[in-house]
Design an enzyme around this catalytic site. Structure first.
Site, PDB file in Angstrom:
ATOM      1  N   LYS A 131       0.835  -1.195   0.000  1.00  0.00           N
ATOM      2  CA  LYS A 131       0.000   0.000   0.000  1.00  0.00           C
ATOM      3  C   LYS A 131       0.876   1.253   0.000  1.00  0.00           C
ATOM      4  O   LYS A 131       1.791   1.379   0.806  1.00  0.00           O
ATOM      5  CB  LYS A 131      -0.906  -0.004   1.232  1.00  0.00           C
ATOM      6  CG  LYS A 131      -1.827  -1.228   1.291  1.00  0.00           C
ATOM      7  CD  LYS A 131      -2.601  -1.318   2.584  1.00  0.00           C
ATOM      8  CE  LYS A 131      -1.694  -1.528   3.773  1.00  0.00           C
ATOM      9  NZ  LYS A 131      -2.444  -1.814   5.027  1.00  0.00           N
ATOM     10  N   GLY A 135      -7.883   2.904  11.164  1.00  0.00           N
ATOM     11  CA  GLY A 135      -8.382   1.574  10.840  1.00  0.00           C
ATOM     12  C   GLY A 135      -8.427   1.252   9.362  1.00  0.00           C
ATOM     13  O   GLY A 135      -8.996   0.226   8.972  1.00  0.00           O
ATOM     14  N   THR A 136      -7.814   2.079   8.529  1.00  0.00           N
ATOM     15  CA  THR A 136      -7.865   1.808   7.086  1.00  0.00           C
ATOM     16  C   THR A 136      -7.169   0.489   6.737  1.00  0.00           C
ATOM     17  O   THR A 136      -7.660  -0.269   5.890  1.00  0.00           O
ATOM     18  CB  THR A 136      -7.229   2.955   6.283  1.00  0.00           C
ATOM     19  OG1 THR A 136      -5.927   3.232   6.813  1.00  0.00           O
ATOM     20  CG2 THR A 136      -8.077   4.207   6.360  1.00  0.00           C
ATOM     21  N   GLY A 137      -6.035   0.217   7.365  1.00  0.00           N
ATOM     22  CA  GLY A 137      -5.314  -1.015   7.056  1.00  0.00           C
ATOM     23  C   GLY A 137      -6.080  -2.250   7.480  1.00  0.00           C
ATOM     24  O   GLY A 137      -6.179  -3.229   6.720  1.00  0.00           O
ATOM     25  N   CYS A 138      -6.623  -2.226   8.692  1.00  0.00           N
ATOM     26  CA  CYS A 138      -7.435  -3.347   9.182  1.00  0.00           C
ATOM     27  C   CYS A 138      -8.629  -3.572   8.269  1.00  0.00           C
ATOM     28  O   CYS A 138      -8.949  -4.702   7.887  1.00  0.00           O
ATOM     29  CB  CYS A 138      -7.932  -3.068  10.595  1.00  0.00           C
ATOM     30  SG  CYS A 138      -6.661  -2.711  11.817  1.00  0.00           S
ATOM     31  N   THR A 149      -8.905   8.401   9.033  1.00  0.00           N
ATOM     32  CA  THR A 149      -8.150   7.304   8.434  1.00  0.00           C
ATOM     33  C   THR A 149      -7.809   6.207   9.442  1.00  0.00           C
ATOM     34  O   THR A 149      -7.028   5.299   9.126  1.00  0.00           O
ATOM     35  CB  THR A 149      -6.835   7.833   7.821  1.00  0.00           C
ATOM     36  OG1 THR A 149      -6.096   8.553   8.837  1.00  0.00           O
ATOM     37  CG2 THR A 149      -7.113   8.759   6.647  1.00  0.00           C
TER      38      THR A 149
END
Length: 269
Positions: free
Chosen positions: A174, A210-213, A208
């Site tokens: 990412k 928690g975007t990765g989770c 933003t």
């Protein structure tokens, strides 16, 4: 699907974000919680580890009774937890048929470290070789590769291929941490070594958390529902982009996403 990760008391990341994303994409979420955190949009203020035997017990009981189409890991915190999770998955799935999405969570949005430095090697050597796909951001990729800076899209492709050489079938790298005003670029190196480039606009927002989770869980849910990796990635990215764009604006820090945008008038993704 089974999610093995930590809990976020603020509801924006971790197990809470995972369950919301999976449910709102019409999949079924089960959990094995690895740690409890005391946090809000301003940061992480405390972490309480779950005993290793209890982590293993959660995994065994869920998979033995309900089964799963995919497993997703998030915050694992220590080398001991990583090893325990890998062992439990190997015992439950000795032939390695269960797809595994590994989000190598290392640092919270507010800067709090969520993976001990000495655990990076365990992540690299124990869990990554079992993964169907890993979903690191650039700082996580740099740590997994032992240093060096990833500061261009060209370097992203090199790094993604270096990460794939560590053992996972595929890598979704990412690019949100790239500096500049160009589009947001994510790169997927699939199991055959093919490169897939995904682009989208950068959104000027602090929502933003928690975007990765959320992305990893949306990807895992899509795989569980039968999409191939490239289509699952595109669907997950579209879901997260809309969740950011329609975020509720809660909190004084990095706010949560609108996971429920697929509900009601917004329709499905």
């Amino acid at each position: 699907m089974l999610i093995v990760a930590g809990s976020d008391s603020g509801g924006g990341a971790g197990i809470q974000a995972d369950i919301k994303a999976v449910t709102c994409l019409r999949a079924y979420a089960m959990t094995a919680i690895t740690a409890l955190t005391a946090q809000n949009t301003e940061g992480v203020f405390g972490v309480h580890a779950v005993p290793l035997d209890f982590v293993r017990q959660q995994i065994h009981l869920v998979l033995d009774d309900l089964g799963a189409d995919v497993v997703k890991t998030g915050m694992l915190a220590t080398a001991e937890v990583i090893t325990a999770v890998a062992e439990a998955l190997a015992e439950a799935d000795p032939e390695g048929r269960l797809p595994l999405v590994v989000d190598p969570v290392m640092v919270a949005k507010g800067g709090h470290r969520l993976l001990a430095e000495e655990a990076v090697e365990a992540m690299r050597s124990v869990l990554l070789p079992r993964a169907t796909v890993i979903t690191p951001n650039l700082p996580e990729a740099e740590a997994l590769l032992g240093g060096g800076t990833i500061d261009t899209v060209e370097r992203m492709e090199e790094a993604a291929r270096e990460l794939k050489a560590l053992g996972p079938d595929a890598v979704l790298l990412k690019g949100g941490h790239l500096v500049g005003e160009g589009p947001l670029v994510d790169l997927l190196i699939d199991a055959e070594g093919g490169l897939h480039r995904f682009e989208g606009p950068r959104l000027a927002t602090t929502s933003t958390h928690g975007t990765g989770c959320t992305l990893a869980s949306a990807l895992a849910a899509s795989l569980a529902q039968g999409l191939d990796l490239a289509r699952a990635t595109g669907r997950a990215r579209a879901y997260v982009a809309q969740a950011i764009a329609t975020a509720p604006g809660f909190g004084r820090g990095h706010g949560p996403l609108n996971h429920a945008h697929t509900v009601g008038r917004f329709g499905g993704v």
